[in-house]
Design a protein around this motif. Structure first.
Motif, PDB file in Angstrom:
ATOM      1  N   ALA A  84     -25.611  -1.491 -10.835  1.00 32.37           N
ATOM      2  CA  ALA A  84     -25.665  -2.724 -10.037  1.00 32.37           C
ATOM      3  C   ALA A  84     -26.985  -3.455 -10.248  1.00 32.37           C
ATOM      4  CB  ALA A  84     -25.459  -2.395  -8.557  1.00 32.37           C
ATOM      5  N   VAL A  87     -27.129  -5.493 -13.398  1.00 34.37           N
ATOM      6  CA  VAL A  87     -26.458  -6.797 -13.304  1.00 34.37           C
ATOM      7  C   VAL A  87     -27.333  -7.775 -12.529  1.00 34.37           C
ATOM      8  CG1 VAL A  87     -24.406  -8.003 -12.460  1.00 34.37           C
ATOM      9  CG2 VAL A  87     -24.170  -5.738 -13.496  1.00 34.37           C
ATOM     10  N   LYS A  88     -27.943  -7.304 -11.460  1.00 34.04           N
ATOM     11  CA  LYS A  88     -28.855  -8.161 -10.676  1.00 34.04           C
ATOM     12  C   LYS A  88     -29.994  -8.687 -11.555  1.00 34.04           C
ATOM     13  CE  LYS A  88     -32.270  -7.933  -6.935  1.00 34.04           C
ATOM     14  NZ  LYS A  88     -31.930  -9.150  -6.227  1.00 34.04           N
ATOM     15  N   ALA A  94     -21.611  -7.907 -15.884  1.00 36.04           N
ATOM     16  CA  ALA A  94     -20.575  -7.531 -14.913  1.00 36.04           C
ATOM     17  C   ALA A  94     -20.690  -6.047 -14.604  1.00 36.04           C
ATOM     18  CB  ALA A  94     -19.184  -7.853 -15.456  1.00 36.04           C
ATOM     19  N   LEU A  95     -20.135  -5.643 -13.451  1.00 35.77           N
ATOM     20  CA  LEU A  95     -20.168  -4.245 -13.009  1.00 35.77           C
ATOM     21  C   LEU A  95     -18.750  -3.740 -12.785  1.00 35.77           C
ATOM     22  CD1 LEU A  95     -21.445  -1.659 -11.790  1.00 35.77           C
ATOM     23  CD2 LEU A  95     -21.684  -2.918  -9.626  1.00 35.77           C
ATOM     24  N   SER A  97     -16.508  -0.091 -11.640  1.00 40.53           N
ATOM     25  CA  SER A  97     -16.535   1.274 -11.129  1.00 40.53           C
ATOM     26  C   SER A  97     -15.165   1.694 -10.613  1.00 40.53           C
ATOM     27  CB  SER A  97     -17.565   1.399 -10.002  1.00 40.53           C
ATOM     28  OG  SER A  97     -17.567   2.707  -9.453  1.00 40.53           O
ATOM     29  N   LEU A 104     -19.328   0.453  -3.483  1.00 31.87           N
ATOM     30  CA  LEU A 104     -19.311  -0.629  -4.473  1.00 31.87           C
ATOM     31  C   LEU A 104     -19.395  -1.994  -3.785  1.00 31.87           C
ATOM     32  CD1 LEU A 104     -19.106  -1.294  -7.508  1.00 31.87           C
ATOM     33  CD2 LEU A 104     -16.627  -1.493  -7.192  1.00 31.87           C
ATOM     34  N   GLY A 108     -22.432  -4.503  -4.401  1.00 30.86           N
ATOM     35  CA  GLY A 108     -22.183  -5.880  -4.821  1.00 30.86           C
ATOM     36  C   GLY A 108     -22.843  -6.881  -3.891  1.00 30.86           C
ATOM     37  N   ILE A 112     -26.425  -7.176  -5.880  1.00 27.20           N
ATOM     38  CA  ILE A 112     -26.125  -8.332  -6.751  1.00 27.20           C
ATOM     39  C   ILE A 112     -26.188  -9.629  -5.958  1.00 27.20           C
ATOM     40  CG2 ILE A 112     -24.348  -9.404  -8.198  1.00 27.20           C
ATOM     41  CD1 ILE A 112     -23.488  -6.511  -8.952  1.00 27.20           C
ATOM     42  N   VAL A 294     -17.774  -8.136 -10.113  1.00 28.71           N
ATOM     43  CA  VAL A 294     -17.803  -6.727  -9.717  1.00 28.71           C
ATOM     44  C   VAL A 294     -16.353  -6.301  -9.553  1.00 28.71           C
ATOM     45  CG1 VAL A 294     -18.459  -5.076  -7.924  1.00 28.71           C
ATOM     46  CG2 VAL A 294     -20.044  -6.900  -8.583  1.00 28.71           C
ATOM     47  N   LYS A 296     -13.390  -3.197  -9.108  1.00 35.24           N
ATOM     48  CA  LYS A 296     -13.070  -1.838  -8.659  1.00 35.24           C
ATOM     49  C   LYS A 296     -11.682  -1.462  -9.137  1.00 35.24           C
ATOM     50  CE  LYS A 296     -12.975   1.888  -5.916  1.00 35.24           C
ATOM     51  NZ  LYS A 296     -11.773   2.535  -6.436  1.00 35.24           N
TER      52      LYS A 296
END
Length: 335
Positions: A84, A87-88, A94-95, A97, A104, A108, A112, A294, A296
């Motif tokens: 994470a 990405v920040k 992109a993330l 998981s 998550l 996010g 982020i 992000v 999932k």
């Protein structure tokens, strides 16, 4: 194009996560997958090196039963948190998981960060449609916020419409509000207030209330609801599909030779039904309203859903979806 992958999240991590990444890396040469997790365990599955797969070692893992917010704050060296932060810090775009959903969502939102103008991010999932008019439909929110405000639902409609346009190529996506009847005066206070806002939203093509029984028949391209209701519907659809296939299989196996022969003759047709009801091929759930994608996927995801989720993220990044949404909501803020 760089995607940060939490390689240790999910029931079958890192094995299935890595296998799905390998399949994606072979097909999408322009995508670099950065795997965060136990390097030794990842390499045991990876076996060989790929130009577009990188590994970043992470000592800790956020488990499925960990407290979401506490784990994000305390497990700074976990695969999810390190991914994470990458990405920040704009190291990755992109993330992704398959791990702890609550963690998550917290990563996010807290790491982020929310897109300017968004009150609360929502989870968007794509489902198969049995209609000849449309192949899929999207539903948002499917679990990010159990308690939603009318503003949230109105913003979800805009987010879902943009996704439908940019990623799925639908020129004028229709938006329906999930309710217990199609009449305008139906529902609780939240539904009625959300309906009034949706009617005035110039960024969407609102068609009114829709009922749960019509969802799989493709009643709308985008269906909006609060997170509690959306999550219940998501799990109902998932459970019904699994139960239906189990009943069919049980009936064939328990009713003698004639049923078994019939089942054998119908094998290809039954596989088509199973594939039609499998929504994992459309990718994971998008946590929409953040500064970066992000995504999932299901905690029990195997290599195939992982591959499809990476393909989904690639499509989101290629279409510049987030850039357009940021521009839209910044404009709304200035009004």
């Amino acid at each position: 194009m760089r995607i940060a992958v939490d390689a240790m999240g999910g029931d079958h991590a890192p094995d299935e996560i890595v296998k799905g990444c390998v399949k994606a890396a072979k097909e999408f040469k322009e995508v670099t997958l950065v795997l965060y997790g136990n390097e030794q365990k990842i390499r045991e599955v990876l076996k060989e090196s790929y130009d577009n797969i990188e590994i970043v070692h992470a000592e800790e893992v956020i488990k499925s039963d960990d407290d979401p917010v506490k784990s994000i704050r305390r497990k700074k060296e976990s695969s999810m948190v390190k991914a994470a932060y990458s990405v920040k810090n704009k190291e990755n775009h992109a993330l992704f998981s398959a791990g702890n959903t609550g963690a998550l969502l917290a990563a996010g939102t807290l790491i982020i960060g929310r897109m300017k103008g968004i009150d609360r991010p929502g989870l968007l999932a794509t489902f198969p449609s049995l209609s000849t008019e449309r192949e899929v439909f999207n539903m948002i929110d499917v679990g990010a916020n159990a308690d939603s405000k009318p503003l949230n639902i109105n913003q979800y409609a805009t987010l879902g419409s943009y996704y439908s346009k940019k990623v799925q190529g639908i020129a004028q996506p229709t938006v329906g509000l999930l309710n217990n009847g199609t009449e305008e005066n139906k529902g609780n206070e939240l539904s009625k207030a959300a309906y009034a806002m949706l009617k005035e939203n110039q960024a969407i093509n609102f068609i009114g209330n829709v009922e749960a029984r019509d969802l799989l028949n493709g009643v709308a391209d985008v269906v909006v609801t609060d997170g509690f209701t959306g999550n219940a519907v998501l799990k109902t659809i998932e459970g019904t599909a699994l139960s239906l296939m189990s009943v069919i299989k049980g009936t064939i196996m328990e009713n003698g030779i004639k049923a078994k022969v019939g089942g054998l003759l119908l094998k290809d047709s039954l596989k088509e039904v199973k594939d039609l009801l499998d929504y994992s091929k459309y990718g994971g759930a998008v946590l929409f309203g953040l500064k970066a994608p992000v995504i999932k996927t299901h905690g029990s995801a195997t290599a195939e859903p992982v591959y499809h989720t990476i393909k989904q993220i690639k499509g989101m990044l290629e279409t510049k979806l987030l850039e357009e949404l940021i521009h839209h909501f910044e404009g709304e803020e200035q009004k």
